[in-house]
Design a protein around this motif. Sequence first.
Motif, PDB file in Angstrom:
ATOM      1  N   PRO A 244      29.676 -10.845 -42.509  1.00 54.95           N
ATOM      2  CA  PRO A 244      29.297 -11.002 -44.136  1.00 54.95           C
ATOM      3  C   PRO A 244      27.862 -10.483 -44.195  1.00 54.95           C
ATOM      4  O   PRO A 244      27.590  -9.464 -44.935  1.00 54.95           O
ATOM      5  CB  PRO A 244      29.508 -12.194 -44.497  1.00 54.95           C
ATOM      6  CG  PRO A 244      30.745 -12.928 -43.579  1.00 54.95           C
ATOM      7  CD  PRO A 244      30.515 -12.127 -42.291  1.00 54.95           C
TER       8      PRO A 244
ATOM      9  N   THR B 153      27.532  -6.547 -43.782  1.00 57.34           N
ATOM     10  CA  THR B 153      28.184  -5.941 -44.819  1.00 57.34           C
ATOM     11  C   THR B 153      27.274  -5.978 -46.075  1.00 57.34           C
ATOM     12  O   THR B 153      27.162  -5.047 -46.713  1.00 57.34           O
ATOM     13  CB  THR B 153      29.569  -6.657 -45.052  1.00 57.34           C
ATOM     14  OG1 THR B 153      30.579  -6.690 -44.117  1.00 57.34           O
ATOM     15  CG2 THR B 153      30.181  -5.628 -46.302  1.00 57.34           C
ATOM     16  N   ALA B 154      26.771  -7.062 -46.175  1.00 59.75           N
ATOM     17  CA  ALA B 154      25.693  -7.282 -47.453  1.00 59.75           C
ATOM     18  C   ALA B 154      24.282  -6.478 -47.164  1.00 59.75           C
ATOM     19  O   ALA B 154      23.765  -5.655 -47.884  1.00 59.75           O
ATOM     20  CB  ALA B 154      25.256  -8.823 -47.488  1.00 59.75           C
TER      21      ALA B 154
ATOM     22  N   GLU C 101      25.496  -2.716 -47.628  1.00 63.56           N
ATOM     23  CA  GLU C 101      25.464  -2.679 -49.317  1.00 63.56           C
ATOM     24  C   GLU C 101      24.121  -2.477 -49.776  1.00 63.56           C
ATOM     25  O   GLU C 101      23.891  -1.584 -50.677  1.00 63.56           O
ATOM     26  CB  GLU C 101      26.296  -3.736 -49.913  1.00 63.56           C
ATOM     27  CG  GLU C 101      27.782  -3.434 -49.854  1.00 63.56           C
ATOM     28  CD  GLU C 101      28.435  -2.051 -50.306  1.00 63.56           C
ATOM     29  OE1 GLU C 101      27.953  -1.756 -51.137  1.00 63.56           O
ATOM     30  OE2 GLU C 101      29.032  -1.613 -49.427  1.00 63.56           O
ATOM     31  N   ALA C 102      23.131  -3.336 -49.128  1.00 61.96           N
ATOM     32  CA  ALA C 102      21.853  -3.268 -49.807  1.00 61.96           C
ATOM     33  C   ALA C 102      21.103  -2.013 -49.553  1.00 61.96           C
ATOM     34  O   ALA C 102      20.409  -1.344 -50.428  1.00 61.96           O
ATOM     35  CB  ALA C 102      21.018  -4.426 -49.399  1.00 61.96           C
TER      36      ALA C 102
END
Length: 171
Positions: free
Chosen positions: A10, A13-14, A17-18
């Motif tokens: 996670p 993934t974050a 995305e950022a």
Amino acid sequence: MALLTKKIQPAKTAAIEATKKEMAEYSDFIFTEYRGLTVEQITALRDKLREKQVPLKVVKNNFARVAFDEMKVENVADYLTGPTAIAMVKEDSNEAAKILFDFAKDHEALKVKGGYINKEIYDVAKIEAYSKVPGKKQLIAMFMSALNGPVQKLAATLQALADKKSSEGAN
């Protein structure tokens, strides 16, 4: 193609995305290798680029690959090897390239790898040539000064004609 693992964490993934969200705000990207620069030198370079509203970001290559893939920006994976800093540009990318090449003249450790400009891949030679082209604002200023000269001459001629007519009428 970016390397994707089967077990996605996670936090990663974050981070991807950022990275994607931040990169989506910009249209052009210039890839540099900064290995060998001191913190002070990188800070000085960032300050020069910040004057033109161009952030210089160090992003994990794999995160950048995934972000570019998802943004449908192709053929940049070759530039995402080794320590890479990305100058992200909204407009006048030639001015950012000029800053990078000028800085690289004084600091041999900085290497411009290439760029993604106007939805096209630029190699080092092409981006260096592009950096020598005047920016949009410079071109507008040059155009306006070219227009201004004849207009000033016309105004001066008309004023001289009006002054001559008024002096003849007074006699």
